[in-house]
Design a protein around this motif. Sequence first.
Motif, PDB file in Angstrom:
ATOM      1  N   SER A 236     -10.502   1.495   3.802  1.00 28.63           N
ATOM      2  CA  SER A 236      -9.584   0.645   3.031  1.00 28.63           C
ATOM      3  C   SER A 236      -9.175  -0.256   4.037  1.00 28.63           C
ATOM      4  O   SER A 236      -8.620   0.135   5.100  1.00 28.63           O
ATOM      5  CB  SER A 236      -8.641   0.838   2.178  1.00 28.63           C
ATOM      6  N   VAL A 237      -9.369  -1.821   3.944  1.00 26.95           N
ATOM      7  CA  VAL A 237      -8.583  -2.734   4.636  1.00 26.95           C
ATOM      8  C   VAL A 237      -7.118  -2.760   4.301  1.00 26.95           C
ATOM      9  O   VAL A 237      -6.866  -3.019   2.883  1.00 26.95           O
ATOM     10  CB  VAL A 237      -9.310  -4.100   4.558  1.00 26.95           C
ATOM     11  N   VAL A 238      -6.512  -2.918   5.091  1.00 21.39           N
ATOM     12  CA  VAL A 238      -4.837  -3.082   4.596  1.00 21.39           C
ATOM     13  C   VAL A 238      -3.998  -4.001   5.461  1.00 21.39           C
ATOM     14  O   VAL A 238      -4.347  -4.510   6.382  1.00 21.39           O
ATOM     15  CB  VAL A 238      -4.260  -1.607   5.047  1.00 21.39           C
ATOM     16  N   LEU A 239      -3.181  -4.625   4.378  1.00 24.73           N
ATOM     17  CA  LEU A 239      -2.300  -5.739   5.001  1.00 24.73           C
ATOM     18  C   LEU A 239      -0.873  -5.130   4.367  1.00 24.73           C
ATOM     19  O   LEU A 239      -0.705  -5.051   3.370  1.00 24.73           O
ATOM     20  CB  LEU A 239      -2.812  -7.211   4.190  1.00 24.73           C
ATOM     21  N   VAL A 240       0.148  -4.912   5.720  1.00 22.31           N
ATOM     22  CA  VAL A 240       1.522  -4.559   5.451  1.00 22.31           C
ATOM     23  C   VAL A 240       2.354  -5.731   5.685  1.00 22.31           C
ATOM     24  O   VAL A 240       2.314  -6.135   6.680  1.00 22.31           O
ATOM     25  CB  VAL A 240       1.802  -3.359   6.216  1.00 22.31           C
ATOM     26  N   ILE A 291      -1.096  -4.561   0.539  1.00 25.33           N
ATOM     27  CA  ILE A 291      -2.383  -4.760  -0.126  1.00 25.33           C
ATOM     28  C   ILE A 291      -3.496  -4.169   0.598  1.00 25.33           C
ATOM     29  O   ILE A 291      -3.514  -4.145   1.871  1.00 25.33           O
ATOM     30  CB  ILE A 291      -2.588  -6.505  -0.112  1.00 25.33           C
ATOM     31  N   VAL A 292      -4.172  -3.335  -0.199  1.00 27.30           N
ATOM     32  CA  VAL A 292      -5.444  -2.954   0.332  1.00 27.30           C
ATOM     33  C   VAL A 292      -6.829  -3.030  -0.460  1.00 27.30           C
ATOM     34  O   VAL A 292      -6.748  -3.594  -1.765  1.00 27.30           O
ATOM     35  CB  VAL A 292      -5.295  -1.238   0.166  1.00 27.30           C
ATOM     36  N   HIS A 293      -7.785  -3.297   0.421  1.00 23.24           N
ATOM     37  CA  HIS A 293      -8.973  -3.628  -0.400  1.00 23.24           C
ATOM     38  C   HIS A 293     -10.116  -2.662   0.154  1.00 23.24           C
ATOM     39  O   HIS A 293     -10.300  -2.353   1.377  1.00 23.24           O
ATOM     40  CB  HIS A 293      -9.542  -5.009  -0.087  1.00 23.24           C
ATOM     41  N   ASN A 294     -11.130  -2.193  -0.723  1.00 31.49           N
ATOM     42  CA  ASN A 294     -12.224  -1.237  -0.285  1.00 31.49           C
ATOM     43  C   ASN A 294     -13.041  -1.965   0.705  1.00 31.49           C
ATOM     44  O   ASN A 294     -13.633  -3.274   0.371  1.00 31.49           O
ATOM     45  CB  ASN A 294     -12.870  -0.674  -1.401  1.00 31.49           C
ATOM     46  N   LEU A 295     -13.456  -1.394   1.938  1.00 32.59           N
ATOM     47  CA  LEU A 295     -14.179  -2.132   2.794  1.00 32.59           C
ATOM     48  C   LEU A 295     -15.673  -2.353   2.546  1.00 32.59           C
ATOM     49  O   LEU A 295     -16.281  -3.462   2.559  1.00 32.59           O
ATOM     50  CB  LEU A 295     -14.257  -1.229   3.939  1.00 32.59           C
ATOM     51  N   LEU A 384       5.004   5.164   6.762  1.00 30.25           N
ATOM     52  CA  LEU A 384       4.364   4.246   6.457  1.00 30.25           C
ATOM     53  C   LEU A 384       2.892   4.587   6.070  1.00 30.25           C
ATOM     54  O   LEU A 384       2.169   4.032   5.353  1.00 30.25           O
ATOM     55  CB  LEU A 384       4.426   3.163   7.812  1.00 30.25           C
ATOM     56  N   LEU A 385       2.293   5.637   6.983  1.00 30.32           N
ATOM     57  CA  LEU A 385       0.997   5.944   6.715  1.00 30.32           C
ATOM     58  C   LEU A 385       0.663   6.516   5.375  1.00 30.32           C
ATOM     59  O   LEU A 385      -0.016   6.343   4.695  1.00 30.32           O
ATOM     60  CB  LEU A 385       0.435   7.047   7.805  1.00 30.32           C
ATOM     61  N   ASP A 386       1.744   7.461   5.027  1.00 27.84           N
ATOM     62  CA  ASP A 386       1.829   8.064   3.840  1.00 27.84           C
ATOM     63  C   ASP A 386       1.636   7.056   2.590  1.00 27.84           C
ATOM     64  O   ASP A 386       0.957   7.038   1.507  1.00 27.84           O
ATOM     65  CB  ASP A 386       2.965   9.167   3.492  1.00 27.84           C
ATOM     66  N   GLU A 387       2.545   5.968   2.668  1.00 28.74           N
ATOM     67  CA  GLU A 387       2.782   4.835   1.884  1.00 28.74           C
ATOM     68  C   GLU A 387       1.541   4.284   1.804  1.00 28.74           C
ATOM     69  O   GLU A 387       1.082   3.886   0.669  1.00 28.74           O
ATOM     70  CB  GLU A 387       3.794   4.061   2.195  1.00 28.74           C
ATOM     71  N   ILE A 388       0.688   3.797   3.042  1.00 32.75           N
ATOM     72  CA  ILE A 388      -0.405   3.213   2.704  1.00 32.75           C
ATOM     73  C   ILE A 388      -1.384   3.869   2.090  1.00 32.75           C
ATOM     74  O   ILE A 388      -2.181   3.512   1.072  1.00 32.75           O
ATOM     75  CB  ILE A 388      -0.869   2.630   4.137  1.00 32.75           C
ATOM     76  N   LEU A 389      -1.664   5.532   2.406  1.00 35.17           N
ATOM     77  CA  LEU A 389      -2.570   6.241   2.016  1.00 35.17           C
ATOM     78  C   LEU A 389      -2.478   6.331   0.402  1.00 35.17           C
ATOM     79  O   LEU A 389      -3.248   6.440  -0.496  1.00 35.17           O
ATOM     80  CB  LEU A 389      -2.669   7.472   2.526  1.00 35.17           C
ATOM     81  N   LEU A 390      -1.311   6.227   0.161  1.00 33.99           N
ATOM     82  CA  LEU A 390      -1.140   6.270  -1.493  1.00 33.99           C
ATOM     83  C   LEU A 390      -1.428   5.173  -2.085  1.00 33.99           C
ATOM     84  O   LEU A 390      -2.079   4.928  -3.438  1.00 33.99           O
ATOM     85  CB  LEU A 390       0.497   6.716  -1.893  1.00 33.99           C
ATOM     86  N   VAL A 391      -1.063   4.040  -1.532  1.00 36.48           N
ATOM     87  CA  VAL A 391      -1.647   2.610  -2.036  1.00 36.48           C
ATOM     88  C   VAL A 391      -2.848   2.580  -2.379  1.00 36.48           C
ATOM     89  O   VAL A 391      -3.832   2.151  -3.204  1.00 36.48           O
ATOM     90  CB  VAL A 391      -0.892   1.639  -1.516  1.00 36.48           C
ATOM     91  N   ALA A 392      -3.754   2.838  -1.231  1.00 38.91           N
ATOM     92  CA  ALA A 392      -5.229   3.153  -1.023  1.00 38.91           C
ATOM     93  C   ALA A 392      -5.797   3.927  -2.084  1.00 38.91           C
ATOM     94  O   ALA A 392      -6.734   3.608  -2.775  1.00 38.91           O
ATOM     95  CB  ALA A 392      -5.449   3.505   0.315  1.00 38.91           C
TER      96      ALA A 392
END
Length: 677
Positions: A236-240, A291-295, A384-392
């Motif tokens: 996933s491409v991520v924007l924090v 915000i995340v988007h599948n690569l 932050l990593l856990d939060e990003i992975l959950l959003v993804a």
Amino acid sequence: MWRDRLDVFWDGRRTLAFGVLDAESAGAPDLAVFAARDASFADAMLLDFVESRQWRRGGSVLDLPKGYGFVSVCAADGAEARFALVDENVPGGGEWRLLLAEQAEATEAMRVVLRTAHLSARGDLERLTREEIAASGSKLIWAISQRRQKTAIGLEPDGDFLPLVRLWPAQMAYPTQQSRLNIEALEMQTQQRLAPLKAPFAIMEHWLSEAGAPVATLRLRFPSPDQSEAFLSRVSVVLVMHQRRRLRAQNVEQRRLGGAVIDALSLADVHDATGWPQKRPDVAISGAPIIVHNLLKLVGGGAKPFDGVSLRRRAGGSADMSVAVEIDFYGAALGDDIGLVSAGADAGDFGVVPEDPGGARYARLFRVERDGLTPRRIEEDDPLLDEILLVAAASEGAAAGNGARSGEKTLSPQARREKLVVELNSALAAANFDGRLTPEKIWEVFEPNLMAQFVALVEDAAPLGRVFLSKIGGFSAFRADPALVRTLAQHQEFPPSLNETSLRELRLASPSLVYRYLAALGLSRVLAQGLEAAAQSASWRLFMHPPQADLAGAGFARRLAATHIVLDGGDDLERKAAHVVRALADEGMIERAAIWCEDQHHEQQGEALREYLLRRREGERTLLHDAELLARIVDEADAYWREVEQGAHPATAPSIGTPERRSGLLARVRNFFVGGA
């Protein structure tokens, strides 16, 4: 025939793996492995001596000396197979072999089982490889494929033909090295660009007319989408956006306290204020802080725009058929983080160029700063990593996403390595061994096999051998020189100053196993330098399996050192060395032999014995060929004294002629046995 069942794989650099990987492997003979710089094998060196029991422990993994590209494997009966390492650009036919390392079942003795499969060169190699990998399932740790071509070479002078196998560099089949995704942060245009203002306080007009803020851009490089589809689908491409995160945290706290909260402007509010409902500003429209988007979807493109990011492909032309894309994070502002995440990422899947910051293997993030993008090291315990992975995971659907995350992490190559290492470490703990293995670093091609061999060595070693293995550095030291460490541990020879550093220094000093073995024990002087391959092999057999079983290992070498004898090759080396060690071990017997020579009027032979004793006491060495002549004199004298002690009348010794056929004292001794004129 073992030559038909022997599998050899080359990693394309300097490491070879040997194995007899079929049901008849228990019958594989002891094999000596040699390497040379050219096909003549004039400078061949003994790399390893693999005993039959070692084939049942996974064979042998060894490193080739630099510049050595020809390998010979020989049995005691003279049977031989040769291998030539070929550059990947060299054309040729042949067949493809697939080597798979699988985690063994609980009932099997080995922890890593090696399995080979033949892939038809006329078939779809990629499809056949995928089928074999799928058949292994979750047991698979790694797999490599390699092209090889069987041929033969003529031998002089008898004209016989010897099997020769040409080996091309192996390719990683699982986990595919092509899954690695390189990330590069492009330079941001941070210089101010002025825009004309129509009124001193026309802020909204200024916003509409200005050239825009600098855009943060990442360049990604990966193999073609067809090869990387499975991997890209898990990324996933991520924007924090940290300002939004802080605003969200502040509003949560204000609600808890019953205070006022901030209601941020939405895109609808902007449209109402400007009167331009079709205007799409360069901002993240979503109100979410992450915000995340599948690569894979992003690379595939489509008519629908992606919130906060856009992607463009770079022109092709890469020699390795890789794809380069650039992702603009137009929604990123100063202080935000951008990057890539994947719950199923393996160590090495993500790589930042020119310098990787390290950290959790699941993510690579960059901080947007005033002078550009800076790689940020993020650890696995970072919230932050856990939060990003959950959003993804949530972006793919809450139920399916969380399940996929859990499943991916379980089935990822890194998870399989961790499972294997846990089992291997349990075996080390059961053997009361202090050291432990680690799956953290990126493994070399044959690393699982080496780990399993090390654990087997620890389990088979005596208690003192385990202490020795722990003291020298455990697996790291074993990895530096598996053949030497295995030999020392099995024969319970424990040099006190040996460690990983000294093992590497020994490898640099000599590629030959027999020379490194003697050097590690401080017995280098018992073997002449520059011996041919046959003499190296004969010397090794002599040290490992001497005539006196109690002298196996360094015992026989120490006897040679005590008698100051140097093995210098030649025919019948083992018999001669055993004879010399027995005859010249006792200085008293040599003195008695010198007396006998004088009594029998063999002054020159007596003088030769006394000179040998003098040289021996002064630390000088005598070549085996010359020492064997002295040993024969001692045998003659010993036979005489035994007859005297038994009361018999010894026969008169033969007279010795005076003419000399060779110069030098030892040369005159030779004439004692060949007969004078």
